[in-house]
Motif scaffolding. Structure first.
Motif, mmCIF file in Angstrom:
data_model
loop_
_atom_site.group_PDB
_atom_site.id
_atom_site.type_symbol
_atom_site.label_atom_id
_atom_site.label_comp_id
_atom_site.label_asym_id
_atom_site.label_seq_id
_atom_site.Cartn_x
_atom_site.Cartn_y
_atom_site.Cartn_z
ATOM 1 N N ARG A 106 171.963 1.563 63.052
ATOM 2 C CA ARG A 106 171.901 1.108 61.663
ATOM 3 C C ARG A 106 171.482 -0.353 61.608
ATOM 4 N N GLU A 127 178.308 8.765 54.238
ATOM 5 C CA GLU A 127 178.335 7.366 53.812
ATOM 6 C C GLU A 127 179.520 7.094 52.895
ATOM 7 N N GLN A 144 171.411 8.873 62.799
ATOM 8 C CA GLN A 144 172.286 8.446 61.713
ATOM 9 C C GLN A 144 173.014 9.639 61.103
#
Ligand code: FES
Length: 228
Positions: free
Chosen positions: A194, A179, A173
């Motif tokens: 995810r 983000e 990730q």
């Protein structure tokens, strides 16, 4: 004399994939490497910050040759550095933090400071035992898929991983800073990871990141875990 245009933060870090403006470069983290200032992004590893800053030599082996990141997944130990005086820390697994003092590690480093003098992250405090019916070590694709299958059968599952975030190497990730600033950091593979992580969590799977299992004792209804 012509005015020289100031370089943006991303101009100074050409190894970065994202090319957002300096204004969007949120969550920057300042630290030092061998006494020189370096800026990384919150949530990424020390190795990522150093590579982005053009620093490739993290340690020296016993004949004095430079070594750096190799596997990028915590298994080769080529990326060892001193962090705040604590030797033999893996740069590829350790999230960068503000004001860290990172230094090149030479072969056979000294033992380092006592546990209680270390930055809290490097002070392995073993928590009280916790109980689970099924313990899975490793939150990569295999571990997550197994956890999902077991959870769907009604089993209480705990997945433990020494990385900060689940997903393993295959479904790695992006750093948390991405983000909010750069959705392009999520390629198809990381999006699949995810989805797998969210499925596991929605089924009640407990995922413990940045966690090491020191002891797992089997009993009649599962395992008692001692983790740090
Ligand atoms: S690069 Fe292999 S353990 Fe860090």
């Amino acid at each position: 004399m012509p005015h020289k245009k100031a370089q943006s933060w991303f101009d100074q870090h050409p190894n970065r994939l994202d090319r957002k403006s300096q204004e969007e470069a949120i969550d920057l983290v300042s630290f030092s490497f061998n006494g020189n200032p370096v800026v990384g992004r919150k949530g990424e590893s020390i190795a990522a910050s150093l590579i982005a800053a053009g620093i490739r030599n993290f340690r020296q082996d016993r004949v004095g040759e430079n070594r750096g990141i190799y596997c990028g997944m915590g298994t080769c130990f080529e990326c060892l550095v001193h962090i705040d005086g604590s030797p033999s820390q893996r740069a590829c697994l350790t999230p960068v933090e503000k004001d860290m003092d990172i230094r090149t590690q030479t072969y056979a480093p000294s033992v380092g400071p006592r546990n209680d003098q270390m930055r809290p992250n490097f002070h392995p405090t073993v928590s009280p035992p916790r109980r689970t019916a099924l313990l899975i070590i490793g939150a990569g694709p295999g571990g997550l898929a197994s956890a999902i299958s077991a959870a769907r059968s009604g089993v209480n599952v705990t997945v433990v991983d020494e990385r900060t975030m689940p997903g393993g190497q295959y479904f790695k990730q992006p750093a948390a800073a991405s983000e909010s600033s750069d959705k392009s950091a999520f390629d198809q593979q990381s999006l699949q990871g995810r989805a797998l992580i969210e499925t596991a969590r929605n089924l009640g799977v407990e995922i413990l990141g940045k966690t090491t299992v020191w002891n797992a004792v089997e009993n009649s209804d599962g395992f008692d875990l001692h983790v740090s």
